[in-house]
Structures are given as C-alpha cells and as structure tokens.
Scaffold this motif. Structure first.
Motif, mmCIF file in Angstrom:
data_model
loop_
_atom_site.group_PDB
_atom_site.id
_atom_site.type_symbol
_atom_site.label_atom_id
_atom_site.label_comp_id
_atom_site.label_asym_id
_atom_site.label_seq_id
_atom_site.Cartn_x
_atom_site.Cartn_y
_atom_site.Cartn_z
ATOM 1 N N GLU A 96 -0.916 11.178 9.492
ATOM 2 C CA GLU A 96 -1.837 11.449 8.118
ATOM 3 C C GLU A 96 -1.230 12.243 7.474
ATOM 4 N N ILE A 97 -0.276 12.603 7.040
ATOM 5 C CA ILE A 97 0.664 13.006 6.379
ATOM 6 C C ILE A 97 1.728 12.480 4.921
ATOM 7 N N ALA A 98 2.242 11.291 6.423
ATOM 8 C CA ALA A 98 2.972 10.527 6.033
ATOM 9 C C ALA A 98 2.357 9.060 4.729
ATOM 10 N N PHE A 99 1.091 9.304 5.380
ATOM 11 C CA PHE A 99 0.085 7.728 4.763
ATOM 12 C C PHE A 99 0.145 8.786 3.242
ATOM 13 N N MET A 100 -1.221 10.314 3.823
ATOM 14 C CA MET A 100 -1.582 10.477 2.536
ATOM 15 C C MET A 100 -0.544 10.458 1.323
ATOM 16 N N VAL A 101 0.808 10.667 1.800
ATOM 17 C CA VAL A 101 1.930 10.936 0.868
ATOM 18 C C VAL A 101 2.709 9.536 0.167
ATOM 19 N N TRP A 102 2.354 8.375 0.875
ATOM 20 C CA TRP A 102 2.819 6.763 0.123
ATOM 21 C C TRP A 102 1.637 6.428 -0.403
ATOM 22 N N LEU A 103 0.269 6.984 0.067
ATOM 23 C CA LEU A 103 -1.226 6.582 -0.626
ATOM 24 C C LEU A 103 -0.898 7.422 -2.096
ATOM 25 N N GLY A 104 -0.577 8.628 -2.019
ATOM 26 C CA GLY A 104 -0.595 9.348 -3.614
ATOM 27 C C GLY A 104 0.598 8.431 -4.497
ATOM 28 N N TYR A 105 1.241 8.441 -3.836
ATOM 29 C CA TYR A 105 2.686 7.748 -3.877
ATOM 30 C C TYR A 105 2.466 6.419 -5.057
ATOM 31 N N GLN A 106 1.585 5.336 -4.241
ATOM 32 C CA GLN A 106 1.454 4.503 -4.866
ATOM 33 C C GLN A 106 0.411 4.657 -6.064
ATOM 34 N N ILE A 107 -0.552 4.962 -5.798
ATOM 35 C CA ILE A 107 -1.875 5.106 -6.707
ATOM 36 C C ILE A 107 -0.875 6.044 -7.963
ATOM 37 N N GLY A 108 -0.603 7.067 -8.280
ATOM 38 C CA GLY A 108 0.730 7.276 -8.725
ATOM 39 C C GLY A 108 1.402 5.588 -9.893
ATOM 40 N N LEU A 109 1.972 5.275 -9.027
ATOM 41 C CA LEU A 109 2.527 4.236 -9.493
ATOM 42 C C LEU A 109 1.659 3.126 -10.010
#
Length: 230
Positions: A96-109
């Motif tokens: 869950e943590i890895a997925f949310m970090v990746w998702l937030g990173y993609q949204i930020g980009l």
C-alpha cells in the motif's frame, strides 16, 4: 503562559467542538469530521479574531493528547491481537505504501511539479492518520472486528514507515538530496530494536510487576506504578 488566555482558549476549543459535534450528529456524519472542521474554523489562519492565543501551549497539549490516544489504542489492540493478524499486515502495508508513493509521484509529475515535490506528495498520501481511523472504527463498533484489527495492524506498520519517510524527507528538504542509506538503515534498526524491546518487556516483565503490586491491594500504588512504567 497567561492563565486567563489559556482558559479563554479552552473555552473556545470546547465550545467549537461541542457545536461541531452537535451539527455533525444531526447530519449523521462521523464526529471526527466535526472536530476537524472546528479546528479549521478556530485556527489562527482562518478566523484570527476568535483563534487561540496560547498557540504553542495548546499545540503541546494536543500533541500530548495524541500520544495518550495512540497509547490507549495500543493497549486496546494488545499483543494477542497483533499475533492474530500476523505478518500479512507487513506485506499489505508495504504494498500500500509503495503504491501510494508511486501514485502521488505520478500525480505530482502530471501537475508539472519537480520530482522532489512529487515525491513529497506521494509520501504524504502513503500514510494514513492512525488517530482518525481508530476513532472512526471505534465509533462504528468495528475496532474489535477482524477487519478492524487488520486495519489497525496496517496503521501500526505505517507509523513506523512514517518515521523513516520523515527522516528521508527532512534530508531532502535540508540538503536537496536523500538521506544516506546508512542513516536510514540505522534508523530502521533502532525502530526494530525499540519494537522488540517493547514487546518483550510488555509481554514478560510488566505483567509480573503489575501482579506483584496488585498483591499489596493498594489501588493508589497500582495506579502510580502503572503510570510510572508507561
């Protein structure tokens, strides 16, 4: 700290919390949402005219209240419940943590942010509020259910991960680069050692001390000794 100012602050806080709780009860919404709205309304950044004056004192008391709340949650969750949920919560939390970090990173980009800003967003999204979710589970009567225990177990893992993430983010904010792997490993090792020591002491030593004190049949001594150990 001025006693009159502190008393005024308590009056404002409790009054706003009571009013918000009343409204949200009528709307059949979770009380914790009402408390959050009340906090936003009386914050110095919303209505300075009616906001608290002793801001740092109230902040310290709020931090202490959060510690006590999470401590009470830990007591209620208990070692036996931790054993029941098992290591699966570690796997679930890690995914869950890895997925949310990746998702937030993609949204930020996608929003045109820098990679550092996007990483901050992903880190913020990856951690849930243990206090709020525990309150929601308790209010809905699901805290003692199997689903509630699983959620609390995941939150405990997230809290440990939050400490490591905060260390990394602090290094990024101060130096523009990530904290060294050695520093992160040392921090993770200290957290693991603390958790192991707490579990061993809590499961083996503390119950025996409490039983010894209980034989003295003094409720006052039991209370003071318990608070002292806590």
């Amino acid at each position: 700290v001025e006693p009159a100012s502190l008393l005024r602050d308590f009056a404002i806080i409790t009054g706003a919390a009571a009013a918000a709780l009343f409204v949200f009860r009528l709307l059949r919404l979770p009380p914790v949402l009402g408390y959050l709205v009340a906090g936003i309304v009386i914050s110095p950044y919303t209505l300075p005219q009616i906001s608290v004056l002793e801001f740092e004192s109230i902040r310290s008391m709020a931090d202490l209240g959060l510690v006590v709340l999470l401590f009470a949650l830990g007591i209620e969750f208990g070692w036996e419940r931790i054993r029941r949920v098992g290591l699966r919560v570690v796997f679930i939390a890690a995914v869950e943590i890895a997925f949310m970090v990746w998702l937030g990173y993609q949204i930020g980009l996608a929003l045109g942010w820098t990679s550092t800003e996007a990483f901050f967003l992903g880190s913020a999204l990856s951690i849930s509020s243990s206090a709020i979710l525990a309150k929601l589970l308790r209010d809905s009567g699901q805290l003692s259910t199997r689903r509630g225990q699983l959620i609390i177990g995941i939150l405990v893992i997230e809290d440990f991960a939050a400490v490591i993430l905060l260390s990394v983010l602090t290094g990024v904010a101060e130096t523009g680069g990530a904290t060294g792997a050695g520093d992160i490993g040392a921090l993770a090792g200290r957290l693991a050692l603390f958790a192991l020591a707490a579990l061993v002491l809590g499961a083996l030593l503390v119950p025996r001390i409490v039983m010894m004190i209980e034989r003295l049949q003094s409720a006052e001594m039991l209370l003071l000794a318990s608070l002292g150990m806590c």
